[in-house]
Design a protein around this motif. Structure first.
Motif, PDB file in Angstrom:
ATOM      1  N   GLY A   1      16.713  -2.838 -58.356  1.00  9.99           N
ATOM      2  CA  GLY A   1      17.335  -2.438 -57.114  1.00  9.99           C
ATOM      3  C   GLY A   1      18.250  -3.552 -56.605  1.00  9.99           C
ATOM      4  N   GLY A   2      19.195  -3.377 -55.619  1.00  8.11           N
ATOM      5  CA  GLY A   2      20.215  -4.262 -55.125  1.00  8.11           C
ATOM      6  C   GLY A   2      19.541  -5.553 -54.229  1.00  8.11           C
ATOM      7  N   TYR A   3      20.383  -6.024 -53.929  1.00  3.42           N
ATOM      8  CA  TYR A   3      20.074  -7.354 -52.848  1.00  3.42           C
ATOM      9  C   TYR A   3      19.491  -6.766 -51.336  1.00  3.42           C
ATOM     10  N   ASP A   4      18.547  -7.210 -50.997  1.00  4.48           N
ATOM     11  CA  ASP A   4      17.837  -6.770 -49.590  1.00  4.48           C
ATOM     12  C   ASP A   4      17.912  -7.832 -48.749  1.00  4.48           C
ATOM     13  N   ALA A   5      18.476  -7.872 -47.619  1.00  4.50           N
ATOM     14  CA  ALA A   5      18.516  -8.896 -46.681  1.00  4.50           C
ATOM     15  C   ALA A   5      17.378  -9.257 -46.376  1.00  4.50           C
ATOM     16  N   ALA A   6      16.466  -8.274 -45.806  1.00  2.43           N
ATOM     17  CA  ALA A   6      15.223  -8.377 -45.447  1.00  2.43           C
ATOM     18  C   ALA A   6      14.208  -8.953 -46.150  1.00  2.43           C
ATOM     19  N   ARG A   7      14.289  -8.610 -47.663  1.00  4.06           N
ATOM     20  CA  ARG A   7      13.368  -9.251 -48.561  1.00  4.06           C
ATOM     21  C   ARG A   7      13.845 -10.761 -48.785  1.00  4.06           C
ATOM     22  N   TRP A   8      15.257 -11.041 -48.622  1.00  2.47           N
ATOM     23  CA  TRP A   8      15.236 -12.405 -48.898  1.00  2.47           C
ATOM     24  C   TRP A   8      14.990 -13.164 -47.892  1.00  2.47           C
ATOM     25  N   ALA A   9      14.791 -12.604 -46.553  1.00  2.00           N
ATOM     26  CA  ALA A   9      14.405 -13.264 -45.250  1.00  2.00           C
ATOM     27  C   ALA A   9      13.079 -13.471 -45.460  1.00  2.00           C
ATOM     28  N   ARG A  10      12.131 -12.658 -45.994  1.00  4.54           N
ATOM     29  CA  ARG A  10      10.806 -13.129 -46.239  1.00  4.54           C
ATOM     30  C   ARG A  10      10.544 -13.868 -47.340  1.00  4.54           C
ATOM     31  N   TRP A  11      11.178 -14.122 -48.422  1.00  6.46           N
ATOM     32  CA  TRP A  11      11.310 -15.135 -49.164  1.00  6.46           C
ATOM     33  C   TRP A  11      11.590 -16.298 -48.520  1.00  6.46           C
ATOM     34  N   GLU A  12      12.627 -16.473 -47.644  1.00 10.05           N
ATOM     35  CA  GLU A  12      12.743 -17.776 -47.019  1.00 10.05           C
ATOM     36  C   GLU A  12      11.503 -18.162 -46.395  1.00 10.05           C
ATOM     37  N   GLN A  13      10.780 -17.164 -45.855  1.00 11.32           N
ATOM     38  CA  GLN A  13       9.635 -17.834 -44.797  1.00 11.32           C
ATOM     39  C   GLN A  13       8.356 -17.759 -45.830  1.00 11.32           C
ATOM     40  N   THR A  14       8.204 -17.439 -47.238  1.00  8.01           N
ATOM     41  CA  THR A  14       7.158 -17.619 -47.628  1.00  8.01           C
ATOM     42  C   THR A  14       7.099 -18.030 -49.175  1.00  8.01           C
ATOM     43  N   GLY A  15       8.486 -18.349 -49.619  1.00  7.61           N
ATOM     44  CA  GLY A  15       8.340 -18.876 -51.042  1.00  7.61           C
ATOM     45  C   GLY A  15       8.793 -20.269 -51.378  1.00  7.61           C
ATOM     46  N   ALA A  16       8.273 -21.093 -50.271  1.00  2.00           N
ATOM     47  CA  ALA A  16       8.558 -22.393 -50.259  1.00  2.00           C
ATOM     48  C   ALA A  16       8.012 -23.136 -51.672  1.00  2.00           C
ATOM     49  N   ASP A  17       6.837 -22.602 -52.125  1.00  2.00           N
ATOM     50  CA  ASP A  17       6.539 -23.372 -53.332  1.00  2.00           C
ATOM     51  C   ASP A  17       6.400 -22.581 -54.637  1.00  2.00           C
ATOM     52  N   LYS A  18       7.425 -21.833 -54.699  1.00  2.00           N
ATOM     53  CA  LYS A  18       7.785 -21.060 -55.918  1.00  2.00           C
ATOM     54  C   LYS A  18       9.484 -21.321 -56.047  1.00  2.00           C
ATOM     55  N   VAL A  19       9.599 -22.388 -55.893  1.00  2.00           N
ATOM     56  CA  VAL A  19      11.153 -23.019 -56.277  1.00  2.00           C
ATOM     57  C   VAL A  19      11.020 -24.373 -57.120  1.00  2.00           C
ATOM     58  N   ALA A  20      12.152 -24.724 -57.805  1.00  2.00           N
ATOM     59  CA  ALA A  20      12.190 -25.804 -58.585  1.00  2.00           C
ATOM     60  C   ALA A  20      13.713 -26.573 -58.193  1.00  2.00           C
ATOM     61  N   ALA A  21      13.624 -27.862 -58.529  1.00  2.00           N
ATOM     62  CA  ALA A  21      15.068 -28.406 -58.473  1.00  2.00           C
ATOM     63  C   ALA A  21      15.921 -28.076 -59.679  1.00  2.00           C
ATOM     64  N   VAL A  22      17.343 -27.789 -59.126  1.00  2.00           N
ATOM     65  CA  VAL A  22      18.218 -27.719 -60.406  1.00  2.00           C
ATOM     66  C   VAL A  22      18.159 -28.883 -61.025  1.00  2.00           C
ATOM     67  N   PRO A  23      18.144 -28.955 -62.278  1.00  2.00           N
ATOM     68  CA  PRO A  23      18.263 -30.041 -63.324  1.00  2.00           C
ATOM     69  C   PRO A  23      19.163 -31.205 -62.987  1.00  2.00           C
ATOM     70  N   GLY A  24      18.760 -32.376 -62.966  1.00  2.00           N
ATOM     71  CA  GLY A  24      19.769 -33.440 -62.657  1.00  2.00           C
ATOM     72  C   GLY A  24      19.703 -33.698 -61.058  1.00  2.00           C
ATOM     73  N   ALA A  25      19.215 -32.644 -60.286  1.00  2.00           N
ATOM     74  CA  ALA A  25      19.494 -32.867 -58.626  1.00  2.00           C
ATOM     75  C   ALA A  25      18.582 -34.032 -57.894  1.00  2.00           C
ATOM     76  N   ALA A  26      17.272 -33.814 -58.401  1.00  2.00           N
ATOM     77  CA  ALA A  26      16.204 -34.739 -57.450  1.00  2.00           C
ATOM     78  C   ALA A  26      16.558 -36.410 -57.950  1.00  2.00           C
TER      79      ALA A  26
END
Length: 348
Positions: free
Chosen positions: A179-204
């Protein structure tokens, strides 16, 4: 970054997302849809046979009970028991989130930023000699003007999504559901996905070194202000923090446009911004995203104008083939007619 228009196409090999911000988007991998059906038909017939199915591997040729053959490719995955077939990541996601090549480009960009600041600004005896890389109000592509720094503290400004932070959980879910991009789904991701991310290589590592050298690290993102606490948590989880809303973290408020110049101006009034990093041209100036700008003109604006010398010398671009304002253009936009080539063999 958030506000964007979704593009949901995947031809024979490649899928892309057209967005006007910097937030990861769902891209359905449908290139192997026909392959799925063939495989599923074969599996249905195989279930009627008393002989158990043999495990298969990528590249293996499988013979179905009806005599037809099927080559298993890395673009597909066997469905879970009783479940639906799940496509593998499309090529652009394989590249950005899985390849060593993309990791190398990211490390290269951050290393270039640190080297620039150390070599070009580290020797300055008077901080007031530093120059801002933020375009001042009234600037044009042809006549760029920059903020004056004076005695303001020096800072580096970065986008968040796919510049400093990889949204792995969001994109993995996008592959699974299609499916396509869903703004509501992205909003839920912002609210609940903080521990499912990683730093871009070299950034940290680079941001930590910049802070030790006395630079203030500031994030300017189109993530929602209402998700500020969760965004801070995501940055901390990836080792990119600290970030404080309204000081070192600038987010998009309710009803605010997706452009960043307004927030950049507020930052530039308080800090001497000596470097910026992003994965979209809009992370540097909204002038690149003027609606009437054609694909070819937009490309030329980055390389054939007075702004070209800034790349690698104050402005640093990170790779992102998955989504964004740069993923657009038809055949004639990308490959001008005067450059077309016909294989001489085909003329015979």
């Amino acid at each position: 970054m958030i506000a964007r228009a979704a593009k949901v196409t995947l031809g024979a090999a490649v899928a892309s997302m057209l967005l006007s911000g910097c937030v990861a988007a769902a891209v359905p991998a449908v290139a192997a849809a026909g392959l799925y059906k063939t495989r599923q038909d074969s599996r249905d017939k195989a279930r009627k046979s008393p002989k158990p199915a043999e495990p298969v591997a990528a590249g293996q040729v499988v013979t179905a009970p009806d005599g037809s053959t099927l080559r298993i490719t890395s673009l597909t995955a066997l469905p879970p028991p009783g479940g639906q077939p799940v496509a593998g990541p499309p090529p652009e996601m394989q590249y950005l989130y899985g390849s060593g090549e993309a990791a190398a480009l990211s490390v290269q960009a951050y290393r270039a930023m640190y080297s620039f600041l150390r070599n070009e600004l580290g020797h300055l005896r008077d901080k007031r000699d530093a120059r801002s890389v933020v375009l001042a109000p009234g600037s044009t592509i042809e006549d760029p003007r920059f903020y004056r720094c004076g005695a303001l503290p020096q800072a580096v400004v970065l986008d968040i999504d796919e510049t400093a932070l990889l949204n792995l959980g969001f994109e993995a879910d996008a592959v699974a559901r299609g499916g396509g991009y869903d703004a509501a789904r992205w909003a839920r991701w912002e609210q609940t996905g903080a521990d499912k991310v990683a730093a871009v290589p070299g950034a940290a590592e680079t941001l930590a070194a910049l802070r030790r050298d006395g630079y203030t690290v500031i994030f300017n993102s189109n993530r929602a202000t209402s998700s500020a606490a969760q965004t801070v948590a995501a940055l901390d989880h990836a080792g990119l923090g600290p970030a404080v809303l309204g000081d070192t973290l600038w987010l998009r408020g309710d009803g605010e446009a997706s452009g960043k110049d307004t927030r950049r101006a507020k930052i530039a009034e308080r800090y001497c911004v000596v470097a910026m990093a992003g994965d979209q041209l809009g992370d540097f100036t909204d002038l690149f995203n003027a609606p009437a700008t054609s694909v070819r003109a937009r490309r030329n604006l980055t390389s054939e104008t007075a702004l070209a010398p800034l790349w690698g010398a104050g402005w640093f671009m990170l790779p992102n083939p998955v989504y964004g304002s740069g993923l657009k253009g038809g055949l004639d936009d990308i490959f001008p007619p005067e450059t077309r080539w016909t294989d001489p063999q085909e003329k015979k």
